[in-house]
Design a protein around this motif. Sequence first.
Motif, mmCIF file in Angstrom:
data_model
loop_
_atom_site.group_PDB
_atom_site.id
_atom_site.type_symbol
_atom_site.label_atom_id
_atom_site.label_comp_id
_atom_site.label_asym_id
_atom_site.label_seq_id
_atom_site.Cartn_x
_atom_site.Cartn_y
_atom_site.Cartn_z
ATOM 1 N N THR A 50 0.830 -1.215 0.000
ATOM 2 C CA THR A 50 0.000 0.000 0.000
ATOM 3 C C THR A 50 0.867 1.267 0.000
ATOM 4 O O THR A 50 0.337 2.375 0.043
ATOM 5 C CB THR A 50 -0.880 0.028 1.263
ATOM 6 O OG1 THR A 50 -0.036 -0.267 2.389
ATOM 7 C CG2 THR A 50 -1.999 -0.985 1.192
ATOM 8 N N ASN A 51 2.191 1.078 -0.007
ATOM 9 C CA ASN A 51 3.095 2.232 0.043
ATOM 10 C C ASN A 51 3.780 2.426 -1.320
ATOM 11 O O ASN A 51 4.686 1.678 -1.666
ATOM 12 C CB ASN A 51 4.133 2.015 1.155
ATOM 13 C CG ASN A 51 4.878 3.281 1.504
ATOM 14 O OD1 ASN A 51 4.561 4.359 1.001
ATOM 15 N ND2 ASN A 51 5.877 3.149 2.365
ATOM 16 N N PRO A 52 3.331 3.427 -2.101
ATOM 17 C CA PRO A 52 3.813 3.563 -3.482
ATOM 18 C C PRO A 52 5.273 4.015 -3.586
ATOM 19 O O PRO A 52 5.852 4.506 -2.616
ATOM 20 C CB PRO A 52 2.881 4.638 -4.059
ATOM 21 C CG PRO A 52 2.415 5.417 -2.877
ATOM 22 C CD PRO A 52 2.380 4.482 -1.715
ATOM 23 N N LEU A 53 5.824 3.876 -4.794
ATOM 24 C CA LEU A 53 7.233 4.187 -5.038
ATOM 25 C C LEU A 53 7.374 5.485 -5.839
ATOM 26 O O LEU A 53 6.461 5.861 -6.578
ATOM 27 C CB LEU A 53 7.885 3.055 -5.847
ATOM 28 C CG LEU A 53 7.699 1.638 -5.298
ATOM 29 C CD1 LEU A 53 8.374 0.625 -6.225
ATOM 30 C CD2 LEU A 53 8.278 1.523 -3.888
ATOM 31 N N ILE A 54 8.536 6.115 -5.720
ATOM 32 C CA ILE A 54 8.823 7.318 -6.511
ATOM 33 C C ILE A 54 9.413 6.895 -7.854
ATOM 34 O O ILE A 54 10.274 6.020 -7.917
ATOM 35 C CB ILE A 54 9.823 8.226 -5.762
ATOM 36 C CG1 ILE A 54 9.206 8.718 -4.436
ATOM 37 C CG2 ILE A 54 10.244 9.416 -6.632
ATOM 38 C CD1 ILE A 54 10.172 9.490 -3.544
#
Length: 306
Positions: A50-54
């Motif tokens: 649930t934690n997106p990437l740059i």
Amino acid sequence: MRISLNEAVEFIKKGKVVAIPTETVYGLAASIQFEEAIEEIFLLKGRPNTNPLIVHLPYFQALNEYCIIEPHLQKLADAFWPGPLTIVLEATLNKIPSIARAGLSTVAFRVPAHPLTKQLLCETGPLVAPSANLSGRPSSTSVEHVEQDFGNHFPVLDGGICQEGLESTIITYQEGQWKIIRKGALSAEEFVKILGYLPPFVGAKKGDTPLCPGQMFRHYAPKAKLHLQIQDSVPLVLGFIERDYLPKKQISLGSLSQPLGVAQNLYAILRKIDEEGYTEASVDMNFPIGGIWDTIRERLERASLP
Ligand code: TXA
Ligand code: MG
């Protein structure tokens, strides 16, 4: 395993994950074209999906094909890219894999300034890269830190010690203004000359979905417990060279007159507490307000959470 720039290009084009230097912290990089490699990044870090990437781009113009351009974007990019700024924008077409975005309709973009990674990006095209640390731990600001977390055989492009030492500042455009959703290496005051106002910081509120999903998770923490007030019973203080904490032992965060130095060393110091076998440390939180000190304070507060 330290690899050359050419090897890094080759590995990434084959769909492998490689650790890369940036001016903020090291990243674990994979091409946006290989979903399996992106999946592997989440597994390697133990990162919640649930934690997106740059998404890291070689230059500003590369952004046009991926997202909606908001007011002041060109000015912000001219002022701060390449550099420690990440901008969250509404994605247009489905060109960035959903897994990298954690299913969100937005994407975070950054154009990093480290010369090796700039060259790498020109060869490989866009790369997703979260910080190269196990989820929750202090980020890596040197090759040795990457090796501590992922082992000596993990491929790393050696770019020396990261100049900034803290992650990029993340902003997004909402309700007619730019807002900071993660404090970082670029302090809020820096934006005033470009935007004409101080962008507000919108942190995670209890119960709400935060604008920056990463703010929900414990982060930057050593194994040792950190106390944000000096405790009688704890023999170690993270303090400043100008001050004396005797009879306690001091590990120095640096000088009160050099916040950039404190920022650059912060994660190395948090890692050092564990390396030296301490299970607890007090932190001298009596330092100035404003500028990069605000990011340092936020990182220490987050690192002290149980
Ligand atoms: O300096 C940095 O930003 C480093 C270097 C490697 O570039 N990267 C970094 O990545 O700090 P990471 O994954 O450790 O932190 C990225 C943060 C997370 O808190 C994540 O939730 C947020 O960016 N993020 C990513 N995409 C987002 C989006 N679409 N909307 C809001 N926040 C987003
Ligand atoms: Mg991180």
